[in-house]
Design a protein around this motif. Structure first.
Motif, PDB file in Angstrom:
ATOM      1  N   ASP A 319       0.841  -1.196   0.000  1.00  0.00           N
ATOM      2  CA  ASP A 319       0.000   0.000   0.000  1.00  0.00           C
ATOM      3  C   ASP A 319       0.879   1.250   0.000  1.00  0.00           C
ATOM      4  O   ASP A 319       2.014   1.235   0.485  1.00  0.00           O
ATOM      5  CB  ASP A 319      -0.912   0.015   1.231  1.00  0.00           C
ATOM      6  N   SER A 320       0.313   2.327  -0.527  1.00  0.00           N
ATOM      7  CA  SER A 320       1.045   3.591  -0.622  1.00  0.00           C
ATOM      8  C   SER A 320       0.371   4.669   0.215  1.00  0.00           C
ATOM      9  O   SER A 320      -0.855   4.801   0.205  1.00  0.00           O
ATOM     10  CB  SER A 320       1.123   4.059  -2.077  1.00  0.00           C
ATOM     11  N   ASN A 321       1.186   5.413   0.933  1.00  0.00           N
ATOM     12  CA  ASN A 321       0.754   6.595   1.682  1.00  0.00           C
ATOM     13  C   ASN A 321       1.402   7.793   0.997  1.00  0.00           C
ATOM     14  O   ASN A 321       2.578   8.085   1.208  1.00  0.00           O
ATOM     15  CB  ASN A 321       1.194   6.471   3.142  1.00  0.00           C
ATOM     16  N   LEU A 322       0.644   8.479   0.145  1.00  0.00           N
ATOM     17  CA  LEU A 322       1.195   9.539  -0.696  1.00  0.00           C
ATOM     18  C   LEU A 322       0.672  10.899  -0.259  1.00  0.00           C
ATOM     19  O   LEU A 322      -0.512  11.052   0.044  1.00  0.00           O
ATOM     20  CB  LEU A 322       0.833   9.314  -2.166  1.00  0.00           C
ATOM     21  N   VAL A 323       1.566  11.873  -0.244  1.00  0.00           N
ATOM     22  CA  VAL A 323       1.189  13.267   0.028  1.00  0.00           C
ATOM     23  C   VAL A 323       1.534  14.086  -1.213  1.00  0.00           C
ATOM     24  O   VAL A 323       2.700  14.183  -1.591  1.00  0.00           O
ATOM     25  CB  VAL A 323       1.920  13.841   1.253  1.00  0.00           C
ATOM     26  N   GLY A 416       4.485  -0.178   4.023  1.00  0.00           N
ATOM     27  CA  GLY A 416       4.152   0.291   2.688  1.00  0.00           C
ATOM     28  C   GLY A 416       5.080   1.386   2.199  1.00  0.00           C
ATOM     29  O   GLY A 416       6.164   1.621   2.751  1.00  0.00           O
ATOM     30  N   VAL A 417       4.642   2.077   1.161  1.00  0.00           N
ATOM     31  CA  VAL A 417       5.387   3.178   0.564  1.00  0.00           C
ATOM     32  C   VAL A 417       4.904   4.486   1.180  1.00  0.00           C
ATOM     33  O   VAL A 417       3.700   4.749   1.226  1.00  0.00           O
ATOM     34  CB  VAL A 417       5.175   3.215  -0.965  1.00  0.00           C
ATOM     35  N   ASN A 418       5.826   5.292   1.663  1.00  0.00           N
ATOM     36  CA  ASN A 418       5.502   6.605   2.225  1.00  0.00           C
ATOM     37  C   ASN A 418       6.291   7.648   1.437  1.00  0.00           C
ATOM     38  O   ASN A 418       7.516   7.703   1.535  1.00  0.00           O
ATOM     39  CB  ASN A 418       5.871   6.660   3.709  1.00  0.00           C
ATOM     40  N   ARG A 419       5.580   8.445   0.662  1.00  0.00           N
ATOM     41  CA  ARG A 419       6.280   9.333  -0.265  1.00  0.00           C
ATOM     42  C   ARG A 419       5.559  10.674  -0.392  1.00  0.00           C
ATOM     43  O   ARG A 419       4.331  10.734  -0.491  1.00  0.00           O
ATOM     44  CB  ARG A 419       6.395   8.677  -1.641  1.00  0.00           C
TER      45      ARG A 419
END
Length: 686
Positions: A319-323, A416-419
């Motif tokens: 999963d991705s956590n994108l800002v 997950g991905v934090n970007r």
């Protein structure tokens, strides 16, 4: 007239003039000022005038002064309508706030008062009026001259957009507004961020769209190196592609690209190549080596080292956590900027999983959260937030970065991905703006598990130098979006390689065999070179590779005894010759030895891959990928001045590219060939 009316008239005539009470007048002015400052109106410091500053609540443009509502507030506060001196004071305030005023050239002199947003640049004052009193607080130290109607005139809209005016510097206005005046100084305000005061030194000139303020790091091409003195070269891999898209944008605008904007490795790595891939992600890539004759230099050879990252299946993608950190400053109000940015992020939504989360932070004068972390399955809410964005204000990018990282860390997904994905057209000119300070901030934050990628938009104000530094130190990648097609390539077709890192801190080192190679030159990677001792130091940062990414490095090597040798042999080289004899006897078929170091995404310890580069890698049947990458390398060198390619021409580049075009599923290689033709035409005209 009746006697009663005459008596009343005489009474009024004898009545002394009634002046408003000082405290009532002060309260009225304070409330008027407060009401006015609540209106979020600001000028755009990057060239867009009359734009509303972005705010979270819908980002609407509001009227400069809501007279009816503010009067209701004042009436309810005092129980009566403003009259006499108080009403005149408020009316005068509204007049000042409703018009942009400017000195006439005939009556303006340095140090005199300027009211409003703009003043003709040739009449700017030179001195500041801020000093420090005996308590240590900053004060306005000079009395302000009182303006008269004779030396002020309204500035019409035509003059405001002519490119001949200069806005006041509002970057320090908030702190100025809070400073206390000395006893002999009065302060008035034009809007929430502009102080009526003598102008400082010229800043933030409004420049027409034809003026180019794009900034790139000045870098010289890698030189030819002698194996006898420098047998080893170490560098960090680079998967960015921003340079290619910017080059294309320049040519499509009938301009040759700035040579400093051309990073040859990014041109080469823009394309996908059919390199061998590893069987599983425990070994994220394999090295592919091929040696062929150099197309532009008879007597030398072109050594291609290519690696392709392991491709994650959809079921393996975390999963991705994108800002989304979005620049909404005034200069983004162009078709190829904020509107293109919005549509680009909408495309990215189609590449994400329903359980991924999106947040949106914007910056323009100040930073603000437009969307708290929201799952992609609630797409309508995300799209609504994107559609509400409007451009206006200055560029407080540093504050935006702080808020975006805080938001990403607040919803951190440890598995997950934090970007943070920064989308901007240019510079940071409010708050943290020093490149080194921003670099240190990003370096520190990457330790929290949040990475940073950069998407560039537009032309004329793009600070490529800063954006590259942020992406490199944020363990992310940099791309430039000039068309919706490019957005689809970066954010849809290559979404996996953009978001999912399979190897970090990837370094490559080649040691050349003195017995077979006399000289070599690495083509590109000028900004990625590392010290030899950095290769084994796991604390030294390097490039990251995403899922499915391809990376190509090209060396031009000169075999021992070739007539094309650039560096003369040393007069006192008997010891080196003896060493060369020993080397060639021990390794008679090796051009060199290649080593790759990398870390898996969840590891801080590097792994080593090593392999010799041998005569067996010199094949007679040159692959289409090798021919095409050589054509791209030749084109990049020609754009940078052609120092090392002799008389190799556009026509020869086109012929070589056509021989390596291959299937070209998405048409990217065909587009490249057309760009070479376009460059030939533009270069001929210029």
């Amino acid at each position: 007239m009746s006697d009663e009316l005459k008596k009343l008239e005489n009474a009024f005539r004898k009545q002394a003039e009634i002046s408003p009470r000082a405290d009532s007048k002060a309260d009225a002015m304070r409330l008027a000022m407060q009401a006015f400052e609540e209106e979020k109106i600001s000028t755009a410091s990057q060239g867009m005038e009359n734009e509303a500053r972005l705010i979270e609540q819908g980002n609407e443009k509001k009227p400069l002064f809501d007279w009816k509502n503010k009067m209701k507030t004042l009436n309810s506060k005092f129980g009566y309508s403003l009259m006499g001196g108080a009403s005149l004071a408020v009316l005068a305030f509204v007049v000042i706030g409703s018009n942009v005023l400017q000195f006439t050239p005939q009556e303006y002199s340095p140090g005199s008062l300027s009211i409003g947003q703009t003043v003709q640049s040739e009449f700017l004052a030179e001195k500041e009026v801020v000093s420090t009193d005996n308590t240590g607080e900053e004060v306005l130290s000079q009395p302000l001259p009182v303006p008269t109607p004779g030396n002020l005139k309204p500035l019409n809209n035509q003059a405001a957009t002519s490119g001949r005016v200069m806005p006041l510097d509002t970057s320090k206005s908030e702190s100025l507004r809070k400073r206390k005046p000395s006893a002999n100084v009065g302060i008035a305000y034009h809007d929430q961020s502009t102080v009526i005061r003598p102008l400082p030194k010229p800043v933030d000139v409004i420049i027409s769209d034809t003026h180019n303020r794009d900034r790139f790091e000045e870098v010289k091409s890698n030189p030819v190196k002698s194996v006898s003195t420098e047998p080893v070269l170490t560098f960090s891999v680079d998967v960015d592609t921003a340079s290619y898209a910017f080059m294309r944008s320049s040519l499509n605008n009938n301009q040759m690209p700035n040579p400093d904007s051309v990073r040859i490795e990014e041109l080469i790595n823009y394309f996908d190549y059919k390199y061998e891939v590893p069987a599983d992600k425990s070994e994220p890539f394999k090295a592919n080596v091929q040696i062929m004759p150099t197309p532009w230099n008879e007597g030398t050879k072109l050594m291609s080292i290519g690696i392709k990252g392991y491709e994650l299946a959809e079921s393996e993608q975390p999963d991705s956590n994108l800002v989304f950190l979005i620049d909404t400053s005034g200069s983004m109000n162009q078709a190829n900027k904020l509107p293109l940015l919005r549509n680009s992020f909408k495309l990215l939504l189609n590449s994400l999983k329903p359980t991924d989360t999106i947040s949106i932070v914007t910056y323009a004068g100040s930073a603000g959260t437009v969307l708290e972390p929201t799952e992609v399955k609630d797409k309508r809410k995300i799209l609504s937030a994107l559609d509400r964005l409007h451009a206006g204000g200055s560029t407080a990018g540093g504050e935006g970065l702080k808020q975006a990282y805080a938001l990403a860390e607040g919803s951190l997904n440890s598995d997950g991905v934090n970007r943070v994905i920064l989308a901007t057209d240019g510079d940071f000119n409010v708050g943290i703006s020093d490149p080194e300070q921003l670099k240190r901030f990003v370096e520190k934050k990457r330790k929290s598990g949040v990475t940073l990628s950069v998407l560039g938009f537009g032309r004329g104000n793009y600070n490529d130098k800063l954006m590259q530094k942020l992406a490199q130190n944020g363990n992310g990648n940099a791309a430039y979006i000039d068309t919706l097609s490019e957005a689809r390539k970066v954010l849809v077709e290559e979404a996996g390689s953009t978001l999912f890192t399979i190897a970090k801190d990837v370094k490559l080192q080649v040691e050349f065999n003195l017995g077979l190679v006399s000289e070599y030159r690495l083509i590109g990677y000028e900004t990625r070179e590392l010290k030899q001792e950095d290769f084994n130091n796991d604390k030294v940062d390097a490039g990251d590779i995403g899922a499915g990414h391809t990376v190509t490095a090209l060396y031009e090597i000169t075999p021992v005894g070739a007539k094309s040798q650039n560096v003369d042999p040393l007069r006192y080289a008997q010891a080196n010759e003896t060493k060369a004899e020993r080397v060639i006897n021990a390794n008679p078929d090796e051009y060199g030895f290649m080593k790759i170091r990398y870390k898996l995404p969840d590891s801080n310890t590097s792994t080593l891959i090593s392999t010799p580069i041998t005569l067996a890698d010199e094949v007679g049947d040159i692959s289409q990928d090798a021919r095409f990458s050589a054509a791209v390398a030749a084109f990049g060198q020609l754009l940078k001045g052609g120092e090392y390619i002799g008389d190799y021409s556009y026509d020869q580049i086109i012929e070589l590219a056509l021989s390596g075009k291959g299937e070209d599923e998405f048409g990217y290689r065909a587009e490249f060939i057309n760009l070479v033709r376009l460059a030939q035409s533009v270069d001929g005209v210029q």
